[in-house]
Write a protein that holds these residues in place. Structure first.
Motif, PDB file in Angstrom:
ATOM      1  N   ILE A  99       2.064   4.992   0.883  1.00 55.25           N
ATOM      2  CA  ILE A  99       1.877   5.945   1.978  1.00 55.25           C
ATOM      3  C   ILE A  99       2.314   7.359   1.563  1.00 55.25           C
ATOM      4  O   ILE A  99       1.927   8.327   2.214  1.00 55.25           O
ATOM      5  CB  ILE A  99       2.592   5.518   3.279  1.00 55.25           C
ATOM      6  N   GLN A 130       0.574  14.339  -3.895  1.00 54.77           N
ATOM      7  CA  GLN A 130      -0.145  13.236  -3.254  1.00 54.77           C
ATOM      8  C   GLN A 130      -1.482  13.018  -3.950  1.00 54.77           C
ATOM      9  O   GLN A 130      -2.527  13.492  -3.522  1.00 54.77           O
ATOM     10  CB  GLN A 130      -0.321  13.524  -1.754  1.00 54.77           C
ATOM     11  N   ALA A 147       0.079   7.671  -7.230  1.00 59.25           N
ATOM     12  CA  ALA A 147       0.494   6.576  -6.350  1.00 59.25           C
ATOM     13  C   ALA A 147       0.429   5.230  -7.061  1.00 59.25           C
ATOM     14  O   ALA A 147       1.224   4.330  -6.778  1.00 59.25           O
ATOM     15  CB  ALA A 147      -0.373   6.554  -5.096  1.00 59.25           C
ATOM     16  N   ARG A 196       0.849  -1.189   0.000  1.00 61.18           N
ATOM     17  CA  ARG A 196       0.000   0.000   0.000  1.00 61.18           C
ATOM     18  C   ARG A 196       0.885   1.240   0.000  1.00 61.18           C
ATOM     19  O   ARG A 196       1.897   1.292   0.690  1.00 61.18           O
ATOM     20  CB  ARG A 196      -0.914   0.022   1.228  1.00 61.18           C
ATOM     21  N   TRP A 208      -2.946  12.426   4.653  1.00 62.92           N
ATOM     22  CA  TRP A 208      -2.828  13.410   3.562  1.00 62.92           C
ATOM     23  C   TRP A 208      -4.098  14.236   3.412  1.00 62.92           C
ATOM     24  O   TRP A 208      -4.036  15.432   3.103  1.00 62.92           O
ATOM     25  CB  TRP A 208      -2.480  12.707   2.252  1.00 62.92           C
ATOM     26  N   SER A 255      -3.935  10.009  -6.007  1.00 61.97           N
ATOM     27  CA  SER A 255      -4.156   8.568  -6.150  1.00 61.97           C
ATOM     28  C   SER A 255      -3.647   8.051  -7.486  1.00 61.97           C
ATOM     29  O   SER A 255      -3.081   6.958  -7.564  1.00 61.97           O
ATOM     30  CB  SER A 255      -5.641   8.245  -5.986  1.00 61.97           C
ATOM     31  N   TRP A 258      -3.934   3.407  -1.404  1.00 61.48           N
ATOM     32  CA  TRP A 258      -3.334   4.012  -0.225  1.00 61.48           C
ATOM     33  C   TRP A 258      -3.549   3.116   0.998  1.00 61.48           C
ATOM     34  O   TRP A 258      -4.574   2.443   1.116  1.00 61.48           O
ATOM     35  CB  TRP A 258      -3.989   5.360   0.080  1.00 61.48           C
ATOM     36  N   ALA A 312      -2.501   6.502   5.680  1.00 64.59           N
ATOM     37  CA  ALA A 312      -1.896   7.489   4.793  1.00 64.59           C
ATOM     38  C   ALA A 312      -2.972   8.349   4.140  1.00 64.59           C
ATOM     39  O   ALA A 312      -2.826   9.575   4.016  1.00 64.59           O
ATOM     40  CB  ALA A 312      -1.059   6.793   3.725  1.00 64.59           C
ATOM     41  N   LYS A 313      -4.047   7.712   3.725  1.00 63.79           N
ATOM     42  CA  LYS A 313      -5.152   8.452   3.122  1.00 63.79           C
ATOM     43  C   LYS A 313      -5.696   9.484   4.105  1.00 63.79           C
ATOM     44  O   LYS A 313      -5.948  10.643   3.749  1.00 63.79           O
ATOM     45  CB  LYS A 313      -6.254   7.472   2.701  1.00 63.79           C
ATOM     46  N   LEU A 368      -6.625  14.088  -3.031  1.00 62.62           N
ATOM     47  CA  LEU A 368      -6.121  12.800  -3.500  1.00 62.62           C
ATOM     48  C   LEU A 368      -6.718  12.368  -4.829  1.00 62.62           C
ATOM     49  O   LEU A 368      -6.053  11.707  -5.620  1.00 62.62           O
ATOM     50  CB  LEU A 368      -6.381  11.716  -2.454  1.00 62.62           C
TER      51      LEU A 368
END
Length: 327
Positions: A114, A302, A307, A112, A319, A304, A311, A315-316, A326
């Motif tokens: 972060i 940051q 990434a 996942r 942030w 999604s 997440w 972390a979700k 996100l």
């Protein structure tokens, strides 16, 4: 487990594939130890990982150690086996790991994200003396496609394929060297060109450009990105390494990039993830002093989509609380 002993076990496991008992997160929380998998010493993951480890050991209430590895693929494999706790990784390798593709076939990793860090640049490096001016021009040359277990290998193979070359048949020789080893081999006349994916500048390429009698040549390859994205998904995008980034680099280098993330296992306790992020984010200026790419650890990064993988819930939440958008 003492850090030196654990480091030795990890190095052996990464090269031999030995199965080692994993430290559970409960044991980690009790011991206060955390292991960070980075990359080769000639890249950017290693110094940034060292900076993060220092901050965690100093103010995060943890005893953090840094592991030298082949890079993203090896890091994610170690994470999947529970042998490390936090990894630096390229998004393309992380997507493969979670889906169980390519080097992770049959062994998906419950990784996942972060944090989204900086951009990694694919750098195809040679000298004017080699006569190589394109990826296709590497045919029948002596090439290094990166250290075993690195995301450099993953991207290099995809770029070679897109250029219509065969990684096993098109070259006079294909080595699997770290960036520092590749630079030394070029200087010694034993290698013509090499690939390395990292932030910029990176010390190994700087070393090559600064070597007496060497005129560095960075090979453009952005033309192949649409073909690669069509097959492997939208994890790559075009960027430019400006002229002068490396000693003797006379022109802009049009190349292919991918984002970097920090990742953990999905079962890492939320409190631990929050501590990791709080320490890293509040110490980001220090990371920028360790390496220039640390300055690109930004709130607006940051996302999604950047990434690439899901997440971690903590972390979700972190942030979102910081004001990141996100979606």
């Amino acid at each position: 487990m003492p850090s030196l002993t654990r480091r030795g076990l990890l190095a052996g496991a990464a090269t031999s594939g030995l199965a080692l008992p994993a430290l559970t997160h409960a044991a980690l929380a009790q011991s206060g130890q955390i292991s960070i998998a980075t990359g080769t010493t000639g890249g950017v993951y290693y110094p940034l990982g060292g900076g993060l480890a220092n901050m965690l050991s100093r103010s995060g209430g943890m005893s953090a150690t840094v592991e030298v590895t082949g890079g993203s693929v090896a890091n994610l494999q170690l994470l999947g086996a529970g042998r490390v706790d936090l990894v630096f990784a390229q998004v393309d390798a992380a997507v493969d790991a979670v889906r169980g593709n390519d080097r992770f076939k049959g062994r998906p990793v419950p990784a996942r994200a972060i944090a989204v860090l900086y951009t990694n640049r694919m750098q195809a490096v040679t000298t004017t003396a080699s006569g190589i001016t394109s990826i296709a021009g590497m045919k029948d040359k002596r090439v290094s496609t990166g250290a075993p277990g690195s995301a450099t290998e993953v991207m290099a193979f995809r770029l070679i394929e897109a250029a219509g070359l065969d990684r096993d048949k098109s070259f006079r020789a294909r080595e699997r060297l770290s960036p520092a080893e590749s630079t030394n081999a070029v200087k010694d006349g034993k290698l013509d060109t090499y690939f390395f994916v990292s932030g910029v500048p990176t010390s190994a390429i700087t070393d090559l450009g600064a070597s007496p009698g060497v005129q560095i040549q960075m090979i453009d390859h952005d033309e192949y990105i649409p073909r690669i994205v069509e097959k492997y998904g939208p994890v790559y995008f075009p960027e430019v390494i400006p002229a002068g980034t490396y000693p003797g680099q006379k022109t802009d280098n049009r190349q292919m990039s991918v984002a970097n993330i920090l990742a953990v296992r999905e079962d890492m306790p939320e409190a631990m993830v929050t501590t990791l992020l709080k320490t890293a984010w509040e110490g980001r200026q220090e990371l920028g002093q360790v390496h220039a790419e640390g300055r690109n650890f930004r709130l607006e990064a940051q996302k999604s989509a950047a990434a690439g993988i899901e997440w971690h819930p903590a972390a979700k939440a972190y942030w979102t609380a910081q004001g990141a958008q996100l979606a």
